[in-house]
Enzyme design. Sequence first.
Site, short mmCIF file in Angstrom:
data_model
loop_
_atom_site.label_atom_id
_atom_site.label_comp_id
_atom_site.label_asym_id
_atom_site.label_seq_id
_atom_site.Cartn_x
_atom_site.Cartn_y
_atom_site.Cartn_z
N LYS A 265 0.75 -1.24 0.08
CA LYS A 265 0.01 0.08 -0.01
C LYS A 265 0.83 1.20 0.01
CE LYS A 265 -3.22 2.65 3.28
NZ LYS A 265 -3.81 2.51 4.54
N ASP A 270 -2.40 10.21 3.80
CA ASP A 270 -4.00 9.85 3.94
C ASP A 270 -4.50 10.75 4.97
OD1 ASP A 270 -6.39 8.80 4.07
OD2 ASP A 270 -5.69 7.27 5.44
N LYS A 277 -10.01 12.62 8.80
CA LYS A 277 -9.45 12.11 10.11
C LYS A 277 -9.61 13.12 11.17
CE LYS A 277 -6.53 8.67 8.21
NZ LYS A 277 -6.80 7.41 8.91
N ASP A 288 1.71 6.18 5.67
CA ASP A 288 0.84 5.19 5.15
C ASP A 288 1.27 4.64 3.83
OD1 ASP A 288 -1.73 4.08 5.86
OD2 ASP A 288 -3.02 5.44 4.54
N ASP A 347 -12.09 6.69 3.89
CA ASP A 347 -10.99 6.55 5.03
C ASP A 347 -10.41 5.04 4.91
OD1 ASP A 347 -8.57 7.18 6.64
OD2 ASP A 347 -9.76 7.12 8.45
N GLU A 349 -9.46 3.54 2.24
CA GLU A 349 -8.96 3.74 0.92
C GLU A 349 -8.03 2.85 0.38
OE1 GLU A 349 -5.61 4.92 2.97
OE2 GLU A 349 -7.72 5.33 3.59
N ARG A 351 -7.60 -0.43 1.03
CA ARG A 351 -8.17 -1.78 0.43
C ARG A 351 -8.39 -1.73 -0.94
NH1 ARG A 351 -12.21 -2.24 5.01
NH2 ARG A 351 -10.59 -1.20 6.09
#
Length: 501
Positions: A265, A270, A277, A288, A347, A349, A351
């Site tokens: 990933k 993010d 968030k 991230d 959020d 995201e 996956r």
Amino acid sequence: MTVPKLALSDNSEAALSKTRADVVVIGTVQGEDGVRLAAGADVADAAFEGKLAEVLTTLGASGKLEEVVKLPTLGKLSAGVVLAVGLGKADAEGAVSGENVRRAAGAAARALAGTERAFVTLSALDLQAAVEGTVLGAYVFTEYRSEKGDAPVSKVDFANPAEGAAKDHKAALKTATAVAESVIVARDLINTPPNDLFPASFADRAVKLAEAAGLEVEVLDEKALKRKGFGGILGVGGGSSRQPRLVRVAYKGTKATKKVALVGKGITFDTGGISIKPAAGMDHMTSDMSGAAGVLASVLLAAKLKLPLEVIAHIPLAENMPSGTSYRPGDVLSMYGGKTVEVLNTDAEGRLVLADAIVRAAEDNPDYLIETSTLTGAQVVALGNRTAGIMGTDEFRDRIATLAQATGEGGWAMPLPEELRADLDSRLADLANVTGHRWGGMLAAGIFLREFVAEGLTWAHIDIAGPAFNTGGAWGYTGKGGTGVPVRTIHAVLEDIVANG
């Protein structure tokens, strides 16, 4: 990348009397009757007429793991200082674990900042662990500081283990150094701030690293992603002015017997998107992209060690930002390969970009697929900040968990309960990107990813949300910031596949 210059040396009275080292590092063990010296400390002890443990006790040493005690040699050794580092308690047979050696070496390396040269005897216990711990413990990231502070130790001589051939020791030193340097590649990427590391610049760095290693590399920009139908990556990255990328780095070793796909990933920052968030701690989301950093470093390591495997890394890169072009809760994305996903939370995201990359990776017909990501806060809730959650094909999942624990990175096998699949049902699409509840969030994310794994493909997902980034104080060989987890685990898995198929 700044790494100490490493060498092997005899651990003898003659060698220590001539060493140019400023500091001699020895190990201490926490015994029932007080501190005792670990293997490798004999020559230093002889210089103190067999009273080194007694002197250390007077100074308050206990042998507790990572304890550091310094004492002047007063001319008893060529080096001016003995640094005694605690290895903790030995097991019933009197052995100290490799991870304790690694952590002690890391603590010693941090204490050696500002030192020109050190002689380390912990290698008498475990050469590879001592080298890894020293190199990783010495790591600092100071590129953005005007005042750099004390430089890491410049040169380290490791005492040759008493047993084994010299050529084996040299090979172990070479491998351990390569592994540690690869972890540092990942750490440097993770620690680079998001204004400098974004999808295009990450891709550029990947290209330079891959080409320097002689590897095949391909980068898909936003136009190519749209043309090929990578709806997950495009959806997540659509809110940013810095558009997404998909990087593919391929290595094929001589006499490769197996093919391994790696997926990581790469959310370079993010915000959570429209489902934004909280402000507190959002700066940690610079990490991230740790999974992407890890798989890039791992394929480069496979090439450096010339493993007889084919290893292909797939790295989806996007920045998840809120704007007028962001994807929204309620959108339906058409993923690469044809499945559709209803977005209930922007959020969740990671996956989505991973799903696209997993489908693409399966097109290369690998024997194994390993995906790693800072995927869920639920991983931290379930397993804490130092233990990754590992899911996937049962036998492969358990194999990776065992190897993760052996490397010291840590990992725990987790299930993919079938009853959670129905919670990902969507009223509009093939599935939703989150469930409607909080329970089993890490497991539900794994189940979501499984939907995109080709039938019959042996695979595993490693959730490193906590272990990838250290927000607390330094410990062992781990400083603040990016840790480089799970590069050492992936390396161990690749070596195990070479050995056992």
